[in-house]
Design an enzyme around this catalytic site. Structure first.
Site, short mmCIF file in Angstrom:
data_model
loop_
_atom_site.label_atom_id
_atom_site.label_comp_id
_atom_site.label_asym_id
_atom_site.label_seq_id
_atom_site.Cartn_x
_atom_site.Cartn_y
_atom_site.Cartn_z
N SER A 27 50.33 51.50 12.56
CA SER A 27 50.25 52.31 13.79
C SER A 27 48.95 52.02 14.55
O SER A 27 48.71 52.59 15.61
CB SER A 27 50.34 53.80 13.46
OG SER A 27 49.38 54.15 12.49
N ASN A 114 47.44 62.84 5.79
CA ASN A 114 48.42 63.74 6.39
C ASN A 114 47.77 64.90 7.14
O ASN A 114 48.18 65.24 8.24
CB ASN A 114 49.38 64.27 5.32
CG ASN A 114 50.21 63.15 4.71
OD1 ASN A 114 50.17 62.02 5.20
ND2 ASN A 114 50.93 63.45 3.64
N THR A 159 69.37 75.52 52.07
CA THR A 159 70.11 75.73 50.81
C THR A 159 71.25 74.73 50.88
O THR A 159 71.73 74.42 51.98
CB THR A 159 70.67 77.17 50.69
OG1 THR A 159 71.60 77.38 51.75
CG2 THR A 159 69.57 78.22 50.77
N HIS A 160 71.65 74.22 49.75
CA HIS A 160 72.70 73.18 49.70
C HIS A 160 72.35 71.98 50.58
O HIS A 160 73.24 71.27 51.05
CB HIS A 160 74.05 73.75 50.16
CG HIS A 160 74.40 75.06 49.55
ND1 HIS A 160 75.07 75.18 48.35
CD2 HIS A 160 74.12 76.32 49.95
CE1 HIS A 160 75.21 76.46 48.06
NE2 HIS A 160 74.64 77.17 49.01
N SER A 281 59.12 46.00 52.67
CA SER A 281 60.25 45.34 52.03
C SER A 281 60.02 43.84 52.13
O SER A 281 59.46 43.35 53.10
CB SER A 281 61.54 45.73 52.74
OG SER A 281 62.51 44.72 52.59
N LYS A 287 60.57 47.80 57.38
CA LYS A 287 60.65 48.91 56.44
C LYS A 287 59.32 49.31 55.82
O LYS A 287 58.48 48.48 55.51
CB LYS A 287 61.64 48.57 55.31
CG LYS A 287 63.07 48.69 55.79
CD LYS A 287 64.02 48.71 54.62
CE LYS A 287 64.07 50.08 53.98
NZ LYS A 287 64.98 50.08 52.84
N GLU A 294 59.08 57.64 45.00
CA GLU A 294 60.26 57.27 44.21
C GLU A 294 59.89 57.00 42.76
O GLU A 294 60.63 57.35 41.83
CB GLU A 294 60.90 56.00 44.80
CG GLU A 294 61.51 56.22 46.17
CD GLU A 294 61.95 54.90 46.78
OE1 GLU A 294 63.14 54.61 46.76
OE2 GLU A 294 61.09 54.15 47.27
N LYS A 329 53.60 59.30 18.38
CA LYS A 329 52.42 59.01 19.20
C LYS A 329 52.67 58.26 20.50
O LYS A 329 52.15 58.65 21.54
CB LYS A 329 51.40 58.24 18.37
CG LYS A 329 50.79 59.10 17.30
CD LYS A 329 49.93 58.33 16.37
CE LYS A 329 49.73 59.13 15.11
NZ LYS A 329 51.05 59.43 14.41
N1 ARG Z 1 49.78 56.63 10.62
C1 ARG Z 1 50.27 57.84 10.02
C2 ARG Z 1 50.93 58.71 11.08
O1 ARG Z 1 50.67 58.49 12.20
C3 ARG Z 1 49.12 58.58 9.42
C4 ARG Z 1 49.50 59.39 8.25
C5 ARG Z 1 49.87 58.49 7.13
N2 ARG Z 1 50.26 59.22 5.96
C6 ARG Z 1 50.95 58.64 5.02
N3 ARG Z 1 51.25 59.36 4.00
N4 ARG Z 1 51.31 57.39 5.06
O2 ARG Z 1 51.70 59.58 10.79
#
Ligand code: ARG
Length: 466
Positions: A27, A114, A159-160, A281, A287, A294, A329
């Protein structure tokens, strides 16, 4: 945007099977964005470990000093992110080893990745909420300024998407101010449940060391600590709440952009945009396209998608932490960035709108948009509203047949439909229509002026407190 995915720009064909698996689980490509939060959490954790006698004060000092210098390396772009390290936590720890040797290994006492990632994300959300609130405020400011600069401009309310009744442009713009105000409330609310310290939960069951979670929370500015370690390492509600709030805000921006696209079209011709927010454009030289508006409307789709994505990631997970959660993430970061950029664009676009007040006024009086006012006129003369509605409905049918606006009818023609009509019926204008709606929350000029004052005060108060 540069592609920061793990493995991006690398020749995948040359990777061995082992390293392609490494890349698959890594990650680091995206969670390196959390380095500040990760280091802040580690510094506080090391200090707490020393306070509790779990590690020595000297070791804690070595660790925290080295962490500060690692942060500097990252900020100066000197830090070598190696794909050999799975994530931001391991990358920083590996560098810590290089700097201070085996003492580095003591930092991870009484902690797991964790509870560490849960904390990083909570710190991240705190900043994201602060940035979003500030961007929402800037957006509100531009709405208020544009509204304040067009106090007497009248346009048709719809409205509408059919002309319905005249409204003040300021009233229309302040409707978006109200939406943004509720948006802010949702982000603040999300922060309440986000601002809870998960450290001390360990991998899932809590840690077998005499840690002081309360002092750690104080140091990191968390008002509360989590109450259940299993929940703490597997809870991503606070991210979902942020994404839900972001999705609703984007929906508001998208509606505003849709209106700006309409208003600035030749068909409406109510306003023009600053040329910076339009593009030409490649084939039609005449244009000017409202691409920025948009794109805001279009980007709403991906922010909705990120919310749906994370809900789906979470839905089948048994307690507690599962690696699926690493997928929280990229969508989150993209939602944060997209929202921030869209708020900024909308603030600029609203600020730069130039209205054609003659055209909006004319439109507000066309298409029988004053018919309700004519019915209300009869009510004032004693006719029950339902009857008045029927009279004016027939009157409008007649005028439509004649191809005339109501104002072009003679008093004699009016009277064919109801004897209560007198000469003054012809003094009904878009202005009188708007002025009649002095009810709190209505489009009457006094109400709108008061709403503008309230909005200004609110922003000033918040900016001062920022
Ligand atoms: N990269 C992991 C995440 O974003 C971090 C936690 C990893 N924990 C594990 N037990 N492998 O969730």
């Amino acid at each position: 945007m540069t592609d920061s995915r793990p493995g991006a720009g690398m020749d995948r064909g040359s990777l061995s099977e082992e390293s392609s698996i490494k890349h698959f689980v890594a990650s680091l490509g995206f969670d390196r964005r959390l380095y500040r939060e990760d280091i802040a959490g580690s510094v506080a954790h090391a200090r707490m470990l020393a306070r509790q006698g779990i590690i020595t004060v000297r070791d804690a000092e070595l660790i925290t000093t080295a962490l500060a210098s690692i942060r500097g390396e990252i900020e100066r772009g000197e830090f070598l992110f190696s794909m050999e390290r799975e994530d931001i936590h391991m990358s920083i720890e590996a560098r810590l080893y290089e700097k201070i040797g085996d003492v580095a290994g003591k930092l991870h006492t009484a902690r797991s990745r964790n509870d560490q990632i849960a904390m990083d994300l909570r710190l991240y959300i705190r900043q994201a909420v602060a940035d979003t609130l500030s961007a929402l405020r800037t957006f509100q400011k531009s709405l208020v300024e544009t509204a304040g600069g067009h106090r007497v401009v009248v346009l048709p309310g719809y409205t509408h998407l059919r002309r319905a009744q005249p409204v003040l442009l300021a009233h229309h713009l302040l409707a978006y101010f109200e939406m943004a105000e509720r948006d802010k409330g949702r982000f603040q609310d999300c922060l309440k449940r986000s601002d809870v310290l998960p450290l001390g939960s360990g991998a899932l069951a809590g840690v077998p060391y005499p840690v002081d979670r309360a002092s750690l929370a104080r140091e990191l500015g968390f008002p509360h600590i989590t109450a259940n370690s299993l929940d703490a390492v597997s809870d991503r509600d606070f991210l979902l709440e942020f994404q839900a709030a972001a999705a609703i805000t984007m929906m508001h921006l998208s509606r505003l952009c849709e209106e700006m696209v309409l208003w600035t079209s030749a068909e409406f011709g109510y306003a023009t945009m600053l040329p910076d927010y339009t593009t030409g454009s490649s084939i039609m030289p005449q244009k000017r396209n409202p691409d920025v508006a948009e794109l805001v409307r279009g980007k709403t789709g991906r922010v909705y998608g990120h919310l749906m994505g994370l809900l789906t990631v979470m839905k089948g997970l048994p307690l507690s932490y599962n690696r699926d959660m690493q997928e929280d993430k990229e969508g989150l970061f993209d939602a944060v960035d997209t929202l921030q950029a869209c708020l900024e664009m909308c603030a600029g676009m609203v600020q730069g709108l130039r209205f054609d007040r003659r055209r909006t006024f004319k439109a507000a009086e066309e298409d029988y948009a004053l018919a309700t006012d004519v019915a209300d006129y009869l009510v004032a003369k004693g006719l029950p509203f339902r009857e008045a509605h029927g009279v004016v409905s027939r009157l409008v049918d007649y005028a439509t047949g004649q191809g005339k606006p109501l104002r072009a009818l003679s008093l004699e023609e009016y009277r064919r439909f109801c004897p209560l009509f007198e000469e003054d019926v012809r003094s009904i204008t878009a202005h009188s229509s708007v002025s009649a709606r002095g009810v709190p929350g209505g489009t009457g000029p006094r109400q709108v002026a008061a709403a503008l004052r309230r909005a200004r005060r609110l922003i000033e108060r918040e900016s001062a407190a920022e």
